[in-house]
Motif scaffolding. Structure first.
Motif, PDB file in Angstrom:
ATOM      1  N   PRO A 259       0.830  -1.207   0.000  1.00  0.00           N
ATOM      2  CA  PRO A 259       0.000   0.000   0.000  1.00  0.00           C
ATOM      3  C   PRO A 259       0.863   1.255   0.000  1.00  0.00           C
ATOM      4  N   ILE A 260       0.458   2.231  -0.793  1.00  0.00           N
ATOM      5  CA  ILE A 260       1.184   3.506  -0.879  1.00  0.00           C
ATOM      6  C   ILE A 260       0.242   4.633  -0.486  1.00  0.00           C
ATOM      7  N   LEU A 261       0.698   5.457   0.449  1.00  0.00           N
ATOM      8  CA  LEU A 261      -0.031   6.654   0.831  1.00  0.00           C
ATOM      9  C   LEU A 261       0.714   7.856   0.278  1.00  0.00           C
ATOM     10  N   GLY A 262      -0.034   8.807  -0.282  1.00  0.00           N
ATOM     11  CA  GLY A 262       0.607   9.971  -0.878  1.00  0.00           C
ATOM     12  C   GLY A 262       0.812   9.775  -2.366  1.00  0.00           C
ATOM     13  N   SER A 263       1.610  10.658  -2.948  1.00  0.00           N
ATOM     14  CA  SER A 263       1.869  10.620  -4.382  1.00  0.00           C
ATOM     15  C   SER A 263       2.751   9.432  -4.735  1.00  0.00           C
ATOM     16  N   ALA A 264       2.284   8.583  -5.636  1.00  0.00           N
ATOM     17  CA  ALA A 264       3.006   7.352  -5.978  1.00  0.00           C
ATOM     18  C   ALA A 264       4.380   7.641  -6.576  1.00  0.00           C
ATOM     19  N   ASP A 265       4.553   8.783  -7.245  1.00  0.00           N
ATOM     20  CA  ASP A 265       5.834   9.100  -7.882  1.00  0.00           C
ATOM     21  C   ASP A 265       6.604  10.178  -7.124  1.00  0.00           C
ATOM     22  N   ALA A 266       6.315  10.334  -5.832  1.00  0.00           N
ATOM     23  CA  ALA A 266       7.023  11.325  -5.012  1.00  0.00           C
ATOM     24  C   ALA A 266       8.504  10.987  -4.937  1.00  0.00           C
ATOM     25  N   PRO A 267       9.379  11.994  -4.855  1.00  0.00           N
ATOM     26  CA  PRO A 267      10.826  11.748  -4.848  1.00  0.00           C
ATOM     27  C   PRO A 267      11.357  11.188  -3.529  1.00  0.00           C
ATOM     28  N   VAL A 268      10.606  11.370  -2.429  1.00  0.00           N
ATOM     29  CA  VAL A 268      11.044  10.878  -1.115  1.00  0.00           C
ATOM     30  C   VAL A 268      10.138   9.724  -0.703  1.00  0.00           C
ATOM     31  N   THR A 269      10.757   8.607  -0.342  1.00  0.00           N
ATOM     32  CA  THR A 269      10.000   7.411   0.035  1.00  0.00           C
ATOM     33  C   THR A 269      10.299   7.036   1.481  1.00  0.00           C
ATOM     34  N   LEU A 270       9.250   6.979   2.267  1.00  0.00           N
ATOM     35  CA  LEU A 270       9.338   6.507   3.652  1.00  0.00           C
ATOM     36  C   LEU A 270       8.626   5.161   3.727  1.00  0.00           C
ATOM     37  N   VAL A 271       9.367   4.112   4.057  1.00  0.00           N
ATOM     38  CA  VAL A 271       8.790   2.777   4.209  1.00  0.00           C
ATOM     39  C   VAL A 271       8.618   2.509   5.693  1.00  0.00           C
TER      40      VAL A 271
ATOM     41  N   SER B 287       0.897  10.822   9.209  1.00  0.00           N
ATOM     42  CA  SER B 287      -0.193  11.456   8.463  1.00  0.00           C
ATOM     43  C   SER B 287       0.065  12.954   8.288  1.00  0.00           C
ATOM     44  N   ARG B 288       0.607  13.579   9.324  1.00  0.00           N
ATOM     45  CA  ARG B 288       0.914  15.019   9.237  1.00  0.00           C
ATOM     46  C   ARG B 288       2.009  15.269   8.211  1.00  0.00           C
ATOM     47  N   LEU B 289       3.024  14.398   8.165  1.00  0.00           N
ATOM     48  CA  LEU B 289       4.087  14.547   7.173  1.00  0.00           C
ATOM     49  C   LEU B 289       3.527  14.454   5.756  1.00  0.00           C
ATOM     50  N   LEU B 290       2.576  13.560   5.553  1.00  0.00           N
ATOM     51  CA  LEU B 290       1.954  13.440   4.228  1.00  0.00           C
ATOM     52  C   LEU B 290       1.170  14.699   3.874  1.00  0.00           C
ATOM     53  N   ARG B 291       0.495  15.274   4.862  1.00  0.00           N
ATOM     54  CA  ARG B 291      -0.240  16.515   4.595  1.00  0.00           C
ATOM     55  C   ARG B 291       0.714  17.678   4.323  1.00  0.00           C
ATOM     56  N   ASP B 292       1.842  17.705   5.018  1.00  0.00           N
ATOM     57  CA  ASP B 292       2.800  18.793   4.849  1.00  0.00           C
ATOM     58  C   ASP B 292       3.554  18.698   3.523  1.00  0.00           C
ATOM     59  N   HIS B 293       3.726  17.479   3.010  1.00  0.00           N
ATOM     60  CA  HIS B 293       4.525  17.275   1.788  1.00  0.00           C
ATOM     61  C   HIS B 293       3.746  16.397   0.798  1.00  0.00           C
ATOM     62  N   PRO B 294       2.598  16.871   0.321  1.00  0.00           N
ATOM     63  CA  PRO B 294       1.716  16.022  -0.490  1.00  0.00           C
ATOM     64  C   PRO B 294       2.306  15.582  -1.819  1.00  0.00           C
TER      65      PRO B 294
ATOM     66  N   VAL C  16       4.485   7.308   1.421  1.00  0.00           N
ATOM     67  CA  VAL C  16       4.695   6.362   2.513  1.00  0.00           C
ATOM     68  C   VAL C  16       4.269   4.986   2.031  1.00  0.00           C
ATOM     69  N   VAL C  17       5.178   4.046   2.103  1.00  0.00           N
ATOM     70  CA  VAL C  17       4.907   2.664   1.704  1.00  0.00           C
ATOM     71  C   VAL C  17       4.756   1.846   2.981  1.00  0.00           C
TER      72      VAL C  17
ATOM     73  N   THR D 268       8.389  -2.893  15.846  1.00  0.00           N
ATOM     74  CA  THR D 268       7.614  -1.940  15.062  1.00  0.00           C
ATOM     75  C   THR D 268       7.342  -0.686  15.898  1.00  0.00           C
ATOM     76  N   PRO D 269       7.255   0.482  15.210  1.00  0.00           N
ATOM     77  CA  PRO D 269       7.492   0.647  13.771  1.00  0.00           C
ATOM     78  C   PRO D 269       8.983   0.691  13.459  1.00  0.00           C
ATOM     79  N   THR D 270       9.333   0.189  12.266  1.00  0.00           N
ATOM     80  CA  THR D 270      10.683   0.339  11.732  1.00  0.00           C
ATOM     81  C   THR D 270      10.556   1.115  10.424  1.00  0.00           C
ATOM     82  N   PHE D 271      11.360   2.166  10.290  1.00  0.00           N
ATOM     83  CA  PHE D 271      11.270   3.052   9.130  1.00  0.00           C
ATOM     84  C   PHE D 271      12.552   2.996   8.294  1.00  0.00           C
ATOM     85  N   PHE D 272      12.363   3.080   6.983  1.00  0.00           N
ATOM     86  CA  PHE D 272      13.455   3.274   6.028  1.00  0.00           C
ATOM     87  C   PHE D 272      13.143   4.542   5.250  1.00  0.00           C
TER      88      PHE D 272
END
Length: 219
Positions: free
Chosen positions: A54-66, A84-91, A96-97, A190-194
């Motif tokens: 599942p991908i939240l946000g723009s699928a082709d965004a340059p920054v990827t948070l897993v 969720s706030r980070l996604l709103r701030d940087h749509p 986020v994967v 969890t959570p573990t982020f990349f």
């Protein structure tokens, strides 16, 4: 200086030395694990992001948070508003994967609820509801999955359809693949982020926000 003072001082110094040594050992272990995971990702880059993820946000965004997360994990619930706030701030700049790491009892069923919701295009509202109402259903050792399903229904999930979809082979395949990748990538909690392929360590909500903001500003 009496003997009692000397003994207490020696104990304090000994405890401090032990704590410092333990911290250094932990840091070395963490660095070794990070290096091992980086080597694994070079050999198996697909282990981090799968086509089914599942991908939240723009699928082709340059920054990827897993994020490897467990629907029953209290820390995942605590981090969710920040993500969720980070996604709103940087749509446009951030995506986020989500990857599943269902360590707790009953979490595999919660994943099936989420995947059934994704089939109905209700993934985000059901995810938000399950995490928001987590204390209601995710008691460790005695999860109330009937309540989890009720929460999902309240978030708009067609329960009759989801009940028949929950054992769909595609959902089972997602669970199996994600757990295999959890093992390969040595995910232990969890959570573990990349962030852009690099594992984040020494994590807090503030440090996550700063790391993502720096990555976005670097674009």
């Amino acid at each position: 200086m009496n003997r009692r003072t000397i003994v207490i001082g020696s104990l304090v110094l000994g405890a401090a030395a032990f704590a410092g040594g333990a911290w250094q050992v932990a840091r070395r272990r963490e660095a070794a694990q990070t290096a091992a995971v980086a080597e694994t990702l070079q050999a198996q880059p697909d282990a981090l992001v799968r086509p089914h993820s599942p991908i939240l946000g723009s699928a082709d965004a340059p920054v990827t948070l897993v994020e490897f997360f467990d629907p029953s994990c209290e820390a995942c619930r605590a981090f969710h508003p920040a993500v969720s706030r980070l996604l709103r701030d940087h749509p446009e700049q951030l995506r986020v994967v989500l990857r599943y790491a269902p360590f707790h009892q009953g979490s595999d069923e919660a994943v099936r609820i989420l995947e059934a919701a994704r089939m109905q295009d209700r993934f985000v509202p059901v995810l938000d509801a399950l995490l928001d109402q987590q204390p209601r259903w995710a008691a460790h050792g005695a999860p109330r999955l009937d309540w989890a399903w009720q929460v999902a229904g309240e978030a708009g999930l067609d329960l009759a359809k989801a009940g028949s979809d929950r054992l769909h082979p595609a959902i089972t395949a997602v669970l199996n693949q994600d757990m295999a990748d959890v093992e390969v990538l040595q995910i232990r909690g969890t959570p573990t982020f990349f962030l852009n392929g690099e594992r984040l360590t020494d994590l807090s909500i503030e440090k996550l926000r700063a790391a993502v903001t720096d990555a976005v500003n670097a674009q």
